[in-house]
Enzyme design. Structure first.
Site, PDB file in Angstrom:
ATOM      1  N   ARG A 225       0.858  -1.181   0.000  1.00  0.00           N
ATOM      2  CA  ARG A 225       0.000   0.000   0.000  1.00  0.00           C
ATOM      3  C   ARG A 225       0.895   1.232   0.000  1.00  0.00           C
ATOM      4  O   ARG A 225       2.095   1.131   0.215  1.00  0.00           O
ATOM      5  CB  ARG A 225      -0.935   0.026   1.204  1.00  0.00           C
ATOM      6  CG  ARG A 225      -0.223   0.289   2.518  1.00  0.00           C
ATOM      7  CD  ARG A 225      -1.192   0.276   3.688  1.00  0.00           C
ATOM      8  NE  ARG A 225      -2.049   1.445   3.713  1.00  0.00           N
ATOM      9  CZ  ARG A 225      -1.772   2.562   4.386  1.00  0.00           C
ATOM     10  NH1 ARG A 225      -0.673   2.663   5.086  1.00  0.00           N
ATOM     11  NH2 ARG A 225      -2.602   3.578   4.375  1.00  0.00           N
ATOM     12  N   ASN A 227       1.573   5.241   1.475  1.00  0.00           N
ATOM     13  CA  ASN A 227       1.235   6.310   2.391  1.00  0.00           C
ATOM     14  C   ASN A 227       2.018   7.530   1.913  1.00  0.00           C
ATOM     15  O   ASN A 227       2.920   7.391   1.087  1.00  0.00           O
ATOM     16  CB  ASN A 227       1.592   5.939   3.821  1.00  0.00           C
ATOM     17  CG  ASN A 227       0.822   6.787   4.821  1.00  0.00           C
ATOM     18  OD1 ASN A 227      -0.004   7.628   4.449  1.00  0.00           O
ATOM     19  ND2 ASN A 227       1.104   6.581   6.094  1.00  0.00           N
ATOM     20  N   LYS A 319      -0.232  15.256   9.187  1.00  0.00           N
ATOM     21  CA  LYS A 319       0.884  15.096   8.270  1.00  0.00           C
ATOM     22  C   LYS A 319       1.871  16.263   8.368  1.00  0.00           C
ATOM     23  O   LYS A 319       2.906  16.261   7.705  1.00  0.00           O
ATOM     24  CB  LYS A 319       0.380  14.926   6.831  1.00  0.00           C
ATOM     25  CG  LYS A 319      -0.311  13.558   6.625  1.00  0.00           C
ATOM     26  CD  LYS A 319      -0.887  13.420   5.242  1.00  0.00           C
ATOM     27  CE  LYS A 319      -1.666  12.108   5.065  1.00  0.00           C
ATOM     28  NZ  LYS A 319      -0.820  10.909   5.089  1.00  0.00           N
TER      29      LYS A 319
END
Lengths: 350, 201, 321
Positions: A225, A227, A319
């Site tokens: 995956r 990120n 973030k």
């Protein structure tokens, strides 16, 4: 092409000489298949992808290999706690060493060789000038523990998760290219605990589903995956340990410097079930691209503008780029003509 | 009284209420107001007194229940001045013990976390240790930058007692370190430190 | 298999009659390559074509995990079962080609343990044979207590004693020998983990005794694969696929779903792993739960079923598949 011509001599701190070649820009793993983004599990089988892409092999070794390994050695010399393995994870470390050595030797025979005579192994790593003979499963024959030995020779961070009591426990890790989390602090936590700081995702049930999926992960069927986050200057080691040192860089970016200094930071996360230990290896490979390089791909420029502009505030805060979001949106908007984008992230599929 | 905690952070430890469990031996460690929970446990199961080994330390706030605990006559009772001073005793009991030992810890978070860590190092699963929070909410916090631990943190932010950075206290908790995480609050704007609020009393 | 791993084509190279009830089988890869490494306690699912009926049975791997030239399993013949073990005993011969799954471990060692206490009953010995090989190679502290009906049925006892000496303790029921469990458990140092594999009654006895003596759940490990029970035939409606299937007396609901060409996830096929859990949309009648995955409350609520081992009795069953 000689080794010296292919592998860059560049830095990830101080004068930040890190650069992507035109080929590296083309193969950059742009993480947004659509114009909006929300946290999700989004796992898919980690099978070989397009030739030349970062998915072509189980582990991607690219033009930054030698420089990134040098940066890792620098960080470890300053702070050895970035690499830790609880005693019961040594076997998983050997599993990881085997996985990486076999993959490298199979996929990059021009750079790596592995010769086995029973448990007597001979490992050659040409880019780093390593030629070692050792006994598999015998720690006394290596200069470091097996996980540290091999991850000093492999790009990206690595954690090893033990599986017990229907949970995964992060109990070993080599972490020097992280997006602001501390392996020293998190080691020993279970799956829910080490993800605890991620906003919104728990309410969405993301982690419960992801854990259930990973507990069933099978040997020979890895998954992957993406990120992503943002980093000012191509600093690989955005650690919480050094946050007080790199934090101020976020405040000195300007309209004039954003294209060069602001980097989209993408993690290609893969998960492998390990055979002898039944642990799960979690390589987290970090790719960085400057905004000025990214906008050379029109589809990416349009889409990144829309994603950053529309991201929920909690995620921008988590973030760590809420402060610079207006500047980023302003810069990127120059490259968004409002045209629709094609699905998927490949730049050429316009 | 028992304490209610916000449970939105999943790395944050949760505490229960001590309950008697069958076992070959019983190690009970408490500080300060934790003495009340120990007395409640014995009131519920007086038979524990015959095999109970109690290690007690007064609270940092001065609460000392030594007399009340001695009065109920557990099989063994040790009063120690602090966790640091008592750790050798705790580790010795764990090292000599057999499976079937029950471990109970009550009082402040710092004590419960550290005894749980000792029990884990001795080989017990962490969730085999029963805990009950009593008394002060002061926190044990690790500075993520210098790794120094500051005990009895009352305010957020606070100044690291080791490196001097101003730290905000995250709810993120490490069982292995038995500490919450402290992160520089003014990293991006050095000197812009919000006023300290007494969050942990 | 739901999570993407592909089956391994193998050739049977050895069939050994261990005693009157147990046969041992050795598989090597058809392409001559190495088997995947595995961890002690792992099992493989063996696919059988039993006269047109596809059977998939899980068996613990008993070979040394470090030895990658082949896998070995032992199969105890069950004359009253549905036929999987009978098929293995009667029809599987050296040279035969079969498909097996990559290893999956639902009974792993906790490598943090200061000591591993292994308790086996009968054919329950097989996962421990692989685990002991691994523990021995790691230099870990372990002790095996292994009970069987008599000397003849105590498969591998002599070999294990020869290999591990007085770390192996043997008990024969007919000779009046039994594990003195309370004494055994009382003396174990803090940090010991207990593992038990054997008949249902034995597992319940060991876990119950240990729990009663204050052993924490996290230090107790057990594995019991249920063979899907034989029962009355019934029908089931698969709501997603839009078909109705018949489940035969000697067939599991999962097997009937697969026989109808519908993909369904699974790992252990023995009611243990939870992978095949399926929602029940309607049940006019009684769900016969045989798994040890669902909690008692979940079973009573009739909202889910484990089609690998559980059955149904009544007028109408609709499941989300």
């Amino acid at each position: 092409m000689s080794l010296d011509d292919y592998f860059h001599d560049e830095t990830y701190f101080g004068d930040f000489t890190y650069r992507n070649s035109p080929q590296a820009i083309k193969r950059f793993p742009f993480p947004f298949p659509e114009d909006d983004y929300m946290y999700s599990v989004n796992m898919e089988p980690h099978v070989p992808g397009r030739k030349g892409s970062v998915f072509e092999h189980a582990f991607d070794v690219d033009e930054h290999y030698v420089a990134q390994m040098r940066d890792r050695a620098r960080v470890l010399a300053e702070d050895p706690l970035r690499c830790q393995s609880l005693p019961h994870m040594t076997l998983a470390g050997w599993d990881l060493l085997e996985l990486i050595m076999e993959s490298f030797a199979r996929d990059y025979p021009q750079w790596f060789e592995l010769h086995k005579d029973g448990n007597r192994w001979h490992w050659i790593n040409r880019p780093l000038g390593i030629d070692d003979k050792f006994t598999f499963l015998d720690e006394s024959t290596l200069p470091y523990g097996p996980m540290e030995y091999i991850t000093r020779q492999a790009q990206g961070d690595f954690t090893l998760q033990d599986q017990r009591n229907d949970n995964l426990w992060i109990e070993a890790g080599m972490v020097t290219t992280q997006a602001d989390w501390s392996v020293d602090f998190d080691i020993g936590m279970n799956f829910h605990e080490w993800h605890a700081p991620v906003p919104l995702a728990r309410e969405m049930g993301v982690f419960d589903r992801a854990l259930k999926f990973l507990l069933q992960l099978q040997h020979g069927a890895p998954v992957r995956r993406f990120n992503w986050t943002m980093t000012v200057d191509p600093l690989l080691d955005t650690s919480p340990e050094n946050y007080h040192k790199w934090g101020p860089s976020k405040t000195t970016m300007t309209r004039e410097t954003i294209g060069r200094r602001q980097h989209l930071r993408v993690e290609l996360q893969t998960l492998f079930r390990l055979p002898r230990s039944n642990a799960i290896a979690f390589p987290i490979r970090c790719y960085m691209i400057s905004f000025q390089d990214l906008v050379t791909q029109p589809k990416w420029a349009r889409r990144l503008h829309r994603v950053i502009r529309d991201l929920p505030e909690e995620l921008a805060t988590y973030k760590g780029f809420l402060r610079n979001r207006p500047l980023m949106v302003e810069y990127l908007s120059q490259f968004d003509d409002g045209k629709p984008t094609s699905p998927g992230w490949w730049p050429e599929d316009e | 009284m028992q304490t209610q905690f916000d449970t939105t952070m999943r790395s944050r430890p949760r505490y229960g209420v001590l309950e008697p469990r069958p076992g070959l031996a019983h190690l009970i460690v408490a500080d300060g107001e934790g003495g009340e929970a120990v007395l409640a446990l014995f009131a519920q199961a007086p038979e524990l007194l015959e095999t109970a080994r109690v290690i007690y330390m007064p609270g940092a706030n001065g609460t000392d229940m030594t007399a009340e605990l001695e009065a109920v006559k557990p099989a063994q009772f040790s009063r120690v001045p602090s966790y640091a001073a008592g750790r050798q005793r705790i580790v010795k009991v764990l090292g000599d013990a057999h499976m079937g030992l029950q471990v109970y810890v009550t009082g402040t978070e710092g004590l419960m976390g550290q005894v749980q860590r000792d029990a884990m190092e001795a080989g017990l699963p962490h969730d085999a240790v029963q805990t009950e929070h009593r008394g002060s909410l002061v926190r044990r916090v690790q500075c993520v930058h210098c790794k120094g631990i500051t005990e009895h943190v009352r305010t957020d932010p606070f100044q690291c007692g080791h490196c001097g950075l101003n730290l905000f206290v995250r709810d993120h908790y490490s069982r292995r370190l038995a500490a919450f995480q402290g992160v520089c609050v003014d990293a991006e704007d050095p000197g812009e430190v919000p006023p300290a609020v007494e969050r942990f009393k | 298999m739901s999570v993407g791993a592909t089956k391994i084509p193998v050739v049977v190279t050895e069939v050994v009659e261990v005693n009157s009830l147990i046969k041992r089988f050795r598989f090597v890869r058809e392409d001559g390559g190495e088997m995947p490494g595995f961890s002690g306690g792992a099992h493989t699912v063996v696919e059988m074509d039993d006269g047109g009926t596809r059977r998939l049975n899980a068996y613990s791997l008993m070979s040394d995990p470090a030895e990658r030239s082949g896998y070995e399993i032992s199969v105890r013949r069950d004359d009253t079962g549905r036929g999987g073990s009978l098929f293995m005993h009667r029809h599987v011969k050296p040279g035969m080609r079969m498909l097996i799954s990559p290893p999956v471990n639902l009974f792993g060692l906790d490598l943090r343990a200061k000591k591993h206490l292994l308790i086996a009953g009968g054919i329950g010995i097989t996962p421990f044979i692989a685990q002991m090989a691994q523990l021995n190679a790691l230099g870990a502290r372990f002790e095996l207590h292994y009970a069987a009906r008599d000397r003849e049925l105590g498969a591998y006892m002599t070999e294990l004693s020869a290999r591990y000496g007085d770390r192996v303790h043997r008990y024969y029921d007919v000779e009046g020998q039994a594990i003195d469990l309370p004494a055994l458990l009382r003396g174990q140092p803090l940090g010991t983990h207990l593992y038990v594999c054997g008949p249902k009654g034995m597992i319940a006895w060991v876990l119950g005794t240990a729990g009663g003596m204050g052993w924490p759940k996290g230090a107790l490990h057990s594995e019991e694969f249920l063979a899907p029970p034989v029962g009355q035939p019934f029908t089931a409606e698969l709501a997603v696929s839009g078909i109705t299937i018949s489940v035969g007396a000697a067939q599991s609901l999962l097997e009937a779903i697969e026989a109808a060409g519908v993909e369904a996830p699974y790992l252990c096929r023995g009611g243990a792993c939870g992978q095949c859990e399926t929602r029940v949309l309607a049940a006019e009648g009684e769900l016969l739960h045989h798994d040890h995955w669902l909690t008692d409350e979940q079973k009573a609520a009739c909202g889910h079923i484990m089609p690998c081992v559980s059955r149904f009795k009544g007028a109408r069953l609709v499941i989300e598949r």
